[in-house]
Enzyme design. Structure first.
Site, PDB file in Angstrom:
ATOM      1  N   SER A 182       0.835  -1.194   0.000  1.00 20.42           N
ATOM      2  CA  SER A 182       0.000   0.000   0.000  1.00 20.42           C
ATOM      3  C   SER A 182       0.880   1.258   0.000  1.00 20.42           C
ATOM      4  CB  SER A 182      -0.965  -0.044   1.187  1.00 20.42           C
ATOM      5  OG  SER A 182      -1.992   0.896   1.063  1.00 20.42           O
ATOM      6  N   GLU A 294      -9.278  -5.424  -4.197  1.00 20.83           N
ATOM      7  CA  GLU A 294      -8.732  -4.437  -3.252  1.00 20.83           C
ATOM      8  C   GLU A 294      -9.849  -3.638  -2.571  1.00 20.83           C
ATOM      9  OE1 GLU A 294      -5.448  -3.628  -2.637  1.00 20.83           O
ATOM     10  OE2 GLU A 294      -4.412  -4.817  -4.167  1.00 20.83           O
ATOM     11  N   HIS A 386      -7.883  -5.695  -0.072  1.00 23.77           N
ATOM     12  CA  HIS A 386      -6.614  -5.010   0.190  1.00 23.77           C
ATOM     13  C   HIS A 386      -6.007  -5.536   1.496  1.00 23.77           C
ATOM     14  CE1 HIS A 386      -3.867  -1.581  -0.231  1.00 23.77           C
ATOM     15  NE2 HIS A 386      -4.060  -1.280   1.047  1.00 23.77           N
TER      16      HIS A 386
END
Length: 466
Positions: A182, A294, A386
């Site tokens: 991320s 995600e 995610h």
């Protein structure tokens, strides 16, 4: 167990069958006269310093509800927050080194999260280093009277510490793999584009984070919004005079306006010094990848997927400058999905899958590997959301914190495949599947039965090229 570093002796301990050193300072505490300044070397110490407990975390707030129940934060008070942890199988030898840069939108996260325990990497023969760095206002706000990219400069200082000290822990300073997820991956992409950092690591893994950086003008809009809430000038000197808790409150208020579709945030800045562009070093081997869904981390626990109405989706597409025909294509590919779910898939592809593939197409052959994490968790209906890959990368699926996202039953074959590929890449520069090339376009799809797929998601990419 005692190790002698450039700054003094450190006492670690054996945890299971590996040696661990926690809370090791790689730079001086960034407060007082060093507030909003570039990181400085730590002061040497006399005698033996205990490195037995995790060090202070960077100032931050928890994730907002309901994400705080899925991603519990660790907050350890103290000013000595520029610290790192080291796991090593043996103090002798020259083993490959991996340096972990945590995610969290550059305003959350730390190296103390149990999912990031490096024991499995050490048992696999790797020296694992996880770092803390300044977050939010402290690390990434842009000021006229302070250096830009302080959070990135912290990461550079940690890499310099690794270069100068990791041999004492049994690591090879000439074989360092930088990996992150991320915001951590976005930061690493910036370091891959920074010529002055080139000699500090050999290769990189970017998990769910594409290259991205803003201009000074864009970054200072966030600073101005926070300054307005505080009622002070948008300068480092003025911010330094504000109570830290009040500063964090203002940061949270401004961050609430942030979203996956744009808005104020914290990230790398094109400062003309550390970072002049986003052309990644073509010589460094790199793994890129993302999860299949995600968006579900933000859309499902919050109920946003169910609340999104067609008109809201159309407005979002206008903001993203995405043609309406693209969404029609997604609805055709996935007729059973709600408008919110179809838009979530589109968003995943717009932010990650498509730009990462385009990036792979520009890089020299034999230097890039693509992956997708496709295993779907039953917990909270998160699916392949995610951050879902993290417990498999670190082989920490048995921790309660990991099971908040994965549930209790996870495929060991997936852990073996993903953790093993990351270790293999650190050892050899090859994760074990074919590198990206035309026209094969191979992608490793990690699932219970991991496999290489040629020209993965070709129908999706065709939608974006019409």
């Amino acid at each position: 167990m005692i190790v002698d570093t450039r700054y003094g002796k450190l006492r670690g301990r054996i945890e299971g069958d590996v040696a661990v050193f926690r809370g090791v300072p790689y730079a001086a505490p960034p407060f007082g006269d060093l507030r909003f300044r570039a990181p400085q070397r730590p002061e040497p110490w006399e005698g033996v310093r205990d490195a037995l407990e995790d060090g202070p975390t960077a100032p931050k707030r928890p994730y907002p509800p309901p994400l705080d129940a899925i991603l519990p934060e660790v907050r350890i008070e103290g000013e000595d927050c520029l610290n790192l942890n080291v796991w090593t199988p043996d103090l002798s030898g020259r083993r490959p080194v991996m340096v972990w840069v945590h995610g969290g939108s550059n305003r959350n996260g730390s190296n103390s999260v149990p999912v990031y325990d490096g024991g499995a990497f050490a048992r696999s023969g790797v020296v694992l280093v996880s770092i803390n760095y300044r977050l939010g206002v402290e690390g990434f706000c842009s000021f006229p009277d302070a250096p830009e990219n302080r959070g990135l400069l912290d990461q550079v200082a940690a890499l310099e510490w690794v270069r100068d000290n990791i041999a004492a822990f049994g690591g090879d300073p000439g074989n360092v793999t930088l990996f992150g997820e991320s915001a951590g991956a976005i930061d690493i992409a910036a370091l891959l584009a920074a010529p002055s950092v080139a000699g500090l690591f050999s290769r990189a893994i970017l998990q769910s984070g594409p290259p991205a950086a803003g201009t000074r003008e864009e970054a200072r809009k966030t600073t101005a919004m926070i300054a307005k809430r505080l009622g002070v000038p948008a300068t480092a000197a003025a911010f330094a005079a504000v109570d830290l808790e009040r500063l964090l409150d203002a940061q949270v208020e401004v961050a609430r306006k942030s979203s996956l579709m744009g808005g104020p945030g914290f990230g790398p800045v094109l400062d003309g010094e550390l970072l002049t562009g986003l052309d990644l070093d073509p010589d460094k081997p790199v793994i890129f990848g993302q999860t299949s869904e995600e968006y579900r981390l933000w859309f499902v626990p919050t109920g946003l997927a169910a609340r999104l109405k067609p008109y809201m989706v159309r407005l979002a597409l206008l903001k993203l400058r995405v043609r309406g025909g693209v969404l029609k294509g997604y609805r055709a590919l996935h007729p059973r999905l709600s408008p919110g779910e179809a838009f979530g898939l589109l968003l995943t592809d717009h932010l990650l899958r498509v730009p990462l593939r385009k990036l792979a197409e520009t890089r020299p052959e034999g230097r890039t590997w693509l992956y997708e994490f496709a295993w779907r968790s039953p917990a909270h209906e998160l699916g392949a959301a995610h951050a879902m890959e993290l417990p498999f990368v670190f082989a920490t699926t048995d921790t309660p914190e990991a099971q908040l996202m994965t549930g209790r039953e996870t495929p060991s074959s997936l852990t073996d495949a993903m953790h093993g590929a990351w270790v293999r890449f650190a050892e050899t520069g090859d994760p074990g599947w074919p590198s990206w090339s035309e026209p094969a376009r191979p992608t490793m799809v990690f699932d219970e039965d991991s496999r290489v797929v040629g020209d993965h998601a070709a129908d999706v990419h065709a939608l974006w090229r019409r």
